[in-house]
Design an enzyme around this catalytic site. Structure first.
Site, PDB file in Angstrom:
ATOM      1  N   LEU A 192       0.829  -1.195   0.000  1.00 26.03           N
ATOM      2  CA  LEU A 192       0.000   0.000   0.000  1.00 26.03           C
ATOM      3  C   LEU A 192       0.875   1.261   0.000  1.00 26.03           C
ATOM      4  O   LEU A 192       0.567   2.248  -0.667  1.00 26.03           O
ATOM      5  CB  LEU A 192      -0.872  -0.028   1.261  1.00 26.03           C
ATOM      6  CG  LEU A 192      -2.206   0.654   1.173  1.00 26.03           C
ATOM      7  CD1 LEU A 192      -3.013   0.109   0.016  1.00 26.03           C
ATOM      8  CD2 LEU A 192      -2.963   0.458   2.483  1.00 26.03           C
TER       9      LEU A 192
ATOM     10  N   THR B 285      13.761   0.020  14.574  1.00 25.55           N
ATOM     11  CA  THR B 285      14.042   0.666  13.280  1.00 25.55           C
ATOM     12  C   THR B 285      15.548   0.786  13.080  1.00 25.55           C
ATOM     13  O   THR B 285      16.081   0.493  12.006  1.00 25.55           O
ATOM     14  CB  THR B 285      13.373   2.055  13.234  1.00 25.55           C
ATOM     15  OG1 THR B 285      11.968   1.860  13.262  1.00 25.55           O
ATOM     16  CG2 THR B 285      13.754   2.826  11.984  1.00 25.55           C
TER      17      THR B 285
ATOM     18  N   CYS C 138     -18.228 -16.505  -9.693  1.00 27.19           N
ATOM     19  CA  CYS C 138     -17.476 -17.713 -10.024  1.00 27.19           C
ATOM     20  C   CYS C 138     -18.107 -18.926  -9.360  1.00 27.19           C
ATOM     21  O   CYS C 138     -19.136 -19.416  -9.827  1.00 27.19           O
ATOM     22  CB  CYS C 138     -15.997 -17.533  -9.678  1.00 27.19           C
ATOM     23  SG  CYS C 138     -14.955 -18.612 -10.662  1.00 27.19           S
TER      24      CYS C 138
ATOM     25  N   GLY D  91     -19.829 -18.896  -6.862  1.00 28.57           N
ATOM     26  CA  GLY D  91     -21.162 -18.408  -6.487  1.00 28.57           C
ATOM     27  C   GLY D  91     -22.164 -18.508  -7.630  1.00 28.57           C
ATOM     28  O   GLY D  91     -23.370 -18.624  -7.397  1.00 28.57           O
TER      29      GLY D  91
ATOM     30  N   HIS E 206     -14.426 -13.000 -12.405  1.00 26.22           N
ATOM     31  CA  HIS E 206     -14.213 -12.254 -11.156  1.00 26.22           C
ATOM     32  C   HIS E 206     -14.209 -10.750 -11.429  1.00 26.22           C
ATOM     33  O   HIS E 206     -13.135 -10.161 -11.602  1.00 26.22           O
ATOM     34  CB  HIS E 206     -12.880 -12.656 -10.524  1.00 26.22           C
ATOM     35  CG  HIS E 206     -12.908 -14.015  -9.916  1.00 26.22           C
ATOM     36  ND1 HIS E 206     -13.342 -14.253  -8.636  1.00 26.22           N
ATOM     37  CD2 HIS E 206     -12.570 -15.221 -10.426  1.00 26.22           C
ATOM     38  CE1 HIS E 206     -13.264 -15.544  -8.378  1.00 26.22           C
ATOM     39  NE2 HIS E 206     -12.797 -16.157  -9.446  1.00 26.22           N
TER      40      HIS E 206
ATOM     41  N   GLU F 249     -14.559  -8.353  -9.491  1.00 26.42           N
ATOM     42  CA  GLU F 249     -13.913  -7.561  -8.434  1.00 26.42           C
ATOM     43  C   GLU F 249     -12.468  -7.205  -8.788  1.00 26.42           C
ATOM     44  O   GLU F 249     -11.930  -6.221  -8.288  1.00 26.42           O
ATOM     45  CB  GLU F 249     -13.976  -8.295  -7.081  1.00 26.42           C
ATOM     46  CG  GLU F 249     -13.114  -9.548  -6.937  1.00 26.42           C
ATOM     47  CD  GLU F 249     -13.790 -10.823  -7.444  1.00 26.42           C
ATOM     48  OE1 GLU F 249     -14.701 -10.713  -8.298  1.00 26.42           O
ATOM     49  OE2 GLU F 249     -13.402 -11.914  -6.991  1.00 26.42           O
TER      50      GLU F 249
HETATM   51  N1  GLN Z   1     -13.973 -24.015  -7.748  1.00 27.75           N
HETATM   52  C1  GLN Z   1     -14.582 -23.496  -8.922  1.00 27.75           C
HETATM   53  C2  GLN Z   1     -13.813 -23.854 -10.170  1.00 27.75           C
HETATM   54  O1  GLN Z   1     -12.673 -24.203 -10.112  1.00 27.75           O
HETATM   55  C3  GLN Z   1     -14.756 -21.999  -8.823  1.00 27.75           C
HETATM   56  C4  GLN Z   1     -13.467 -21.260  -8.713  1.00 27.75           C
HETATM   57  C5  GLN Z   1     -13.647 -19.846  -8.239  1.00 27.75           C
HETATM   58  O2  GLN Z   1     -14.649 -19.509  -7.644  1.00 27.75           O
HETATM   59  N2  GLN Z   1     -12.662 -19.029  -8.469  1.00 27.75           N
HETATM   60  O3  GLN Z   1     -14.350 -23.788 -11.254  1.00 27.75           O
END
Ligand code: GLN
Length: 556
Positions: free
Chosen positions: A25, A196, A385, A387, A524, A526
């Protein structure tokens, strides 16, 4: 090092005393400041551990695996770099000792060093220098961080390599910035500078004198103490900075600038540049710290105990909150031991539900229960993913009436075409013009679908409105895929596949019809969210959460 390129200037960031001081950071903040002063920056990270990359490391120990556009599985600090500078990181921006050694040893086997003895110095250090210098001549500054702390045995070749670069290039091209800790001892009521001093002594014993010291501290370090540090560490007083705990990470660049860190860096290099315009940083700080309202998102996942395991997800939700001027509270719920009967209790009062990426069967029943609850109660749901895969399983089991719908990740239906084989290993997929192949016997490391892939979006869908685009590209990291053979059956029952790979073989997005906001994505998002450019899916999800909270308020 035979040829010294004309550009760039290098800033090496090292750490001492303890780990987890936030070197990444700090480096990203300095880079953002230099960028705001008109310079082109690139950031790199060297990790002295022996894994080839962090791809196979447990996120509860090491934090999230950050994925780059070009498909590298890298250290989470590269996420900070991207978010703070807006510059996409590349595969060539992160290296581990494991990768260096693996390159070296395969060269040795090929006979590249024939006749010679292969040694840490010069062979390992030469490869490290090659990594640092590669493709940097278009940059003004390269900020390069060494993971771990000075004094670690495994870090030594990296420190030696940066020492040599400084030796060859000289002061006008290289700056060493060292981050340390100045702890406060409550019993003595004193800040202690000795650690330090020891850390700098350690650094100097391997030939590196820091040009700038950044002292992390919980409390203000009085000028007298800073002078003492300067004297004993052999630095000018104005080169000792305090890095106090900040209320939010967005404050860090501002706090450094106020103390004159970027000025000190320019002074070192004898450079002049216009003052930076930091209004956009001030803007997000004030929105983040003084939000107008709040929403609560339940995140039902597995790695809930470790703060950094879902760093990009945490930040993407914060960015979306900044976009709508609300605080997004994240209520992490361990999916394990979370069953149907306590769903309503645990999810009471949440404005939205998210199941993030994950691996393995543990906790899957809890995730399914949470998704059923979101689906049946019109609560905004975002599946990322894993999810998305679990949302498809939930739908198949509870709506399509396929009780054994599952993923081959859980071991069932491996290689068979049984009806329940909903999520499976795709044995090949297309990237650009090339086909990438996978098999069940592949190594686990480096064999996922990783990096940016394109996706076509169905016209008229919710996601087409959210993205305002027909074609998108998002970053992936997974091994399994939703079986396209279910498309017609899913769609007839209301779960539409609204994003598809260009070949049409891989479902990338699903969304539920007749629900206010129920979207699953195989990628993903995010990873691409930035404080100044929140990801559209996260922004829309948080907007849906706000709407849901208003609806609940009205009903009450
Ligand atoms: N485990 C799942 C896969 O390999 C999803 C991976 C994840 O959520 N990044 O496809």
């Amino acid at each position: 090092m035979s040829k010294i390129p004309a550009k760039p200037r290098f800033i090496f960031i090292t750490g001492g005393v303890v780990s987890s001081l936030g070197k990444g950071l700090a480096a990203a903040s300095l880079a953002a400041l230099l960028q705001a002063r008109g310079f082109k920056v690139r950031m790199r990270k060297m990790d002295p551990y022996l894994n080839i990359d962090p791809g196979t490391m447990n996120p509860t120990q090491h934090g999230e695996v950050f994925v780059t556009e070009d498909g590298a599985e890298t250290d989470l600090d590269l996420g900070h770099y991207e978010r703070f500078t807006g510059v996409d990181a590349k595969r060539s921006d992160n290296v581990t000792a494991g990768r260096i050694y693996s390159t070296l040893l395969s060269k040795e086997r090929k006979g590249d060093y024939l006749g010679g003895t292969v040694q840490v110095i010069p062979h390992v250090t030469d490869l490290i220098k090659e990594f640092i210098l590669k493709d940097t001549d278009q940059e003004d500054f390269v900020l390069c961080e060494i993971g771990g702390t000075v004094g670690d045995i495994e870090g030594l070749p990296f420190f030696e390599a940066i020492r040599q670069i400084g030796y060859k290039m000289g002061h006008s091209r290289v700056l060493y910035m060292h981050l340390t800790l100045v702890p406060y001892l409550a019993a003595a009521k004193e800040l202690k500078t000795k650690p330090t001093q020891h850390s700098v002594k350690e650094l100097r014993s391997i030939g590196i004198s820091p040009d700038i010291l950044l002292c992390r501290a919980e409390r203000e370090i009085p000028l007298e103490e800073r002078k003492k540090v300067a004297l004993f560490c052999n630095l000018p007083e104005e080169a000792v900075f305090q890095a106090l705990d900040a209320k939010s990470i967005y404050q860090v660049p501002l706090a450094y600038h106020e103390q004159g860190l970027d000025n000190q860096v320019l002074k070192h290099f004898a450079l002049e540049a216009p003052a930076p315009d930091l209004t956009q940083w001030q803007h997000i700080v004030s929105r983040f710290e003084q939000p107008d309202g709040e929403v609560t998102v339940a995140i039902v996942g597995k790695y809930t105990g470790m703060g950094d395991a879902y760093k990009s997800l945490n930040e993407a939700l914060d960015h979306a909150g900044i976009a709508h001027n609300v605080r997004v509270n994240q209520r992490w719920i361990d999916a394990k031991g979370f069953e149907k009967h306590d769903v309503a209790k645990k999810l009471k009062g949440v404005d939205a539900i998210l199941v993030p990426g994950g691996f393995g069967e543990r906790g899957v029943l809890g995730k399914i229960a949470a998704i059923t609850y979101a689906r049946e109660n019109n609560i905004p749901y975002f599946g990322i993913c894993f999810g998305m895969q679990v949302a498809a399983i939930e739908f198949a089991r509870n709506v399509l009436g396929i009780p054994d719908a599952t993923s081959s990740e859980f071991g069932a239906y491996e290689g068979s075409d049984a009806r329940g084989s909903l999520i499976g290993l795709m044995t090949e997929w297309v990237k650009g013009n090339a086909t990438e192949k996978r098999s069940h016997n592949d190594d686990l490391g480096g064999t996922m679908r990783v990096g940016a892939y394109e996706c076509n979006i169905a016209p008229g869908s919710l996601v087409s409105k959210i993205y305002a685009s027909k074609h998108i590209s998002e970053r992936h990291r997974h091994r399994y895929e939703l079986n396209i053979a279910y498309k017609a059956e899913f769609e007839k029952a209301g779960l539409k596949i609204t994003g598809l790979s260009p070949s049409g073989a891989l479902p990338e997005i699903v969304e539920l019809q007749g629900h206010p906001w129920f979207i699953g994505v195989q990628f993903h998002p995010e990873l691409k969210s930035r404080p100044f450019a929140p990801h559209p899916l996260f922004a829309s999800f948080v907007e849906a959460a706000i709407k849901h909270s208003h609806k609940v308020e009205k009903a009450a």
